[in-house]
Design a protein around this motif. Structure first.
Motif, PDB file in Angstrom:
ATOM      1  N   ARG A   1      12.875   8.019   0.590  1.00 28.44           N
ATOM      2  CA  ARG A   1      11.732   7.197   0.214  1.00 28.44           C
ATOM      3  C   ARG A   1      10.425   7.922   0.586  1.00 28.44           C
ATOM      4  O   ARG A   1      10.447   8.958   1.257  1.00 28.44           O
ATOM      5  N   THR A   2       9.305   7.370   0.150  1.00 33.93           N
ATOM      6  CA  THR A   2       8.006   8.001   0.356  1.00 33.93           C
ATOM      7  C   THR A   2       7.132   7.070   1.179  1.00 33.93           C
ATOM      8  O   THR A   2       7.049   5.865   0.905  1.00 33.93           O
ATOM      9  N   SER A   3       6.466   7.640   2.180  1.00 37.40           N
ATOM     10  CA  SER A   3       5.615   6.839   3.052  1.00 37.40           C
ATOM     11  C   SER A   3       4.299   6.512   2.366  1.00 37.40           C
ATOM     12  O   SER A   3       3.933   7.116   1.346  1.00 37.40           O
ATOM     13  N   ALA A   4       3.571   5.564   2.968  1.00 40.92           N
ATOM     14  CA  ALA A   4       2.263   5.203   2.415  1.00 40.92           C
ATOM     15  C   ALA A   4       1.308   6.381   2.432  1.00 40.92           C
ATOM     16  O   ALA A   4       0.385   6.468   1.611  1.00 40.92           O
TER      17      ALA A   4
ATOM     18  N   THR B   1       8.026  -1.232   5.746  1.00 35.73           N
ATOM     19  CA  THR B   1       7.790  -2.136   4.606  1.00 35.73           C
ATOM     20  C   THR B   1       6.832  -1.528   3.588  1.00 35.73           C
ATOM     21  O   THR B   1       6.820  -1.971   2.418  1.00 35.73           O
ATOM     22  N   ARG B   2       6.069  -0.530   3.979  1.00 31.54           N
ATOM     23  CA  ARG B   2       5.137   0.121   3.050  1.00 31.54           C
ATOM     24  C   ARG B   2       5.777   1.278   2.293  1.00 31.54           C
ATOM     25  O   ARG B   2       5.127   1.905   1.440  1.00 31.54           O
ATOM     26  N   LEU B   3       7.023   1.591   2.609  1.00 30.60           N
ATOM     27  CA  LEU B   3       7.679   2.710   1.924  1.00 30.60           C
ATOM     28  C   LEU B   3       7.913   2.373   0.460  1.00 30.60           C
ATOM     29  O   LEU B   3       8.116   1.218   0.087  1.00 30.60           O
ATOM     30  N   ARG B   4       7.917   3.418  -0.371  1.00 29.64           N
ATOM     31  CA  ARG B   4       8.204   3.212  -1.794  1.00 29.64           C
ATOM     32  C   ARG B   4       9.203   4.256  -2.278  1.00 29.64           C
ATOM     33  O   ARG B   4       9.450   5.242  -1.608  1.00 29.64           O
TER      34      ARG B   4
END
Length: 404
Positions: free
Chosen positions: A340-343, A401-404
């Protein structure tokens, strides 16, 4: 003439610096820049050294205990160490069967340096404390890593041990309670390992018991030479005052084992550092002979923190954490975060990337599990007050929770 004056010892050149201290260095850099970091990476209690121990050190200075001691330690401390091993571990030893070193790390290093030669192997169950394989490497040995995953409770099984032993095996390392997982070997589990070891008399055993007093849920602690006395003649049982008495900076470790090995380690230490700090030895004497209220109180505090941390971590999406039986580390799987990718735009390809991103974007410092031989995990030390632990988990949760 072109002389390469920067050439290093090849074993040192191939070794890696401590991952824990690398993270601690980054924490120091961030704090120097004004960041308010919650550090969950250091393996040390957050409590002050008990008052009676500090008082003993001050009195030792006033009484002139500030000179060199015998390399193996002052006799009074060695007698107290022997009494500790008899009383708490059921080992039939005298002060002559002990050695005092400059911290538990020196005990382990001296043992390997005194015994390993080129081609010798050391069985290192993984996850492992980061320094084990590097010490083996520095002492010309080869670390034979045996992965012990969550299916075995992060513990070595008799079958895995039997498969790992070769004619070149010199040592087996057993760390209970474990850094980084908090896993604890039961009496029956140690006995089963002992049955394998009895059939391989060429293998020495290092029992790293440094977290002995940090064991939870009213479990009993057992060490290998206690469970199987026939192995005592080739077992080095290591311990110290750092974790149980909040004395990490005092640098006192100690051991008992076969005298031929202790004598070799003493010879090495005599040409290396000589004896441990005279003042610290007097403080350690006060710790071993004094009241044990602090040990009970700190164990209760760490058990409460463990329960808090495990509950909070398991509420965070992408993290999973089993409840450790001892020490003060949570070993949380972060497999749900990988890919996943961080904010902040960092792609989390590994647990190391997760740890770096948590430090850079959430101001929380943890150590990646792959540094301990098993990923994708995070080693999270809960040696802080409850308020700080809650804030850290809130920050980790917000990050996830901010990961996308």
């Amino acid at each position: 003439m072109n002389i390469d004056i920067q050439r290093l010892n090849r074993h040192l050149a191939n070794a890696q610096p401590s991952a824990t201290y690398r993270i601690m260095d980054r924490v120091a850099e961030r704090r120097a820049q004004g960041a308010k970091i919650i550090s969950l990476c250091a393996g040390e209690p957050d409590f002050d050294t008990p008052r009676h121990i500090r008082d003993a050190a001050i009195e030792a200075i006033e009484q002139g205990h500030t000179r060199y001691t015998q390399v193996a330690g002052v006799r009074s401390l060695r007698e107290a160490v022997a009494a500790k091993f008899r009383r708490e571990n059921g080992l039939d030893v005298t002060w002559q069967d002990t050695l005092i070193c400059n911290g538990g790390k020196q005990v382990i290093y001296n043992a390997f340096a005194a015994t390993l030669n080129e081609g010798d192997q050391v069985i290192v169950p993984a996850p492992y404390w980061v320094s084990y394989p590097e010490m083996v490497q520095l002492c010309a040995g080869q670390a034979r890593i045996v992965t012990c995953d969550i299916d075995t409770g992060f513990k070595l099984t008799p079958a895995a041990l039997a498969d790992a032993i070769t004619p070149q095996t010199r040592w087996l390392i057993l760390n209970s309670p474990s850094n980084p997982t908090g896993a604890v070997y039961s009496r029956d589990e140690l006995r089963a390992l002992a049955e394998v070891l009895l059939t391989h008399p060429h293998v020495l055993i290092l029992a790293d018991d440094i977290y002995e007093h940090l064991i939870f849920d009213d479990q009993a602690f057992h060490t290998l030479a206690q469970v199987e006395p026939r192995l005592a003649a080739r077992t080095l049982t290591m311990n110290g005052v750092s974790k149980a008495y909040a004395m990490t900076g005092w640098r006192i470790g100690f051991a008992t084992g076969p005298r031929w090995l202790l004598e070799a380690m003493e010879k090495l230490q005599g040409q290396q550092t000589s004896g441990a700090s005279s003042v610290s030895q007097q403080a350690a004497l006060a710790a071993l002979k004094g009241p044990k209220d602090f040990v009970r109180q700190s164990r209760a505090a760490f058990q409460r923190r463990r329960d808090l941390m495990v509950a909070l971590l398991n509420d965070i999406p992408g993290l999973e954490c089993v409840s450790p039986a001892g020490a003060f580390y949570a070993f949380a799987s972060c497999a749900g975060l990988i890919g996943r990718t961080s904010a902040g735009g960092r792609v989390l390809h590994s647990d190391e990337e997760v740890a770096h991103a948590l430090l850079d974007e959430a101001d929380v410092a943890v150590v990646h599990g792959s540094a301990f031989g098993l990923g994708p995990y995070l080693r999270i030390a809960y040696a802080l007050d409850d308020v700080s632990l809650r804030k850290a988990c809130e920050a980790i949760g917000a990050f996830c929770t901010r990961l996308r």
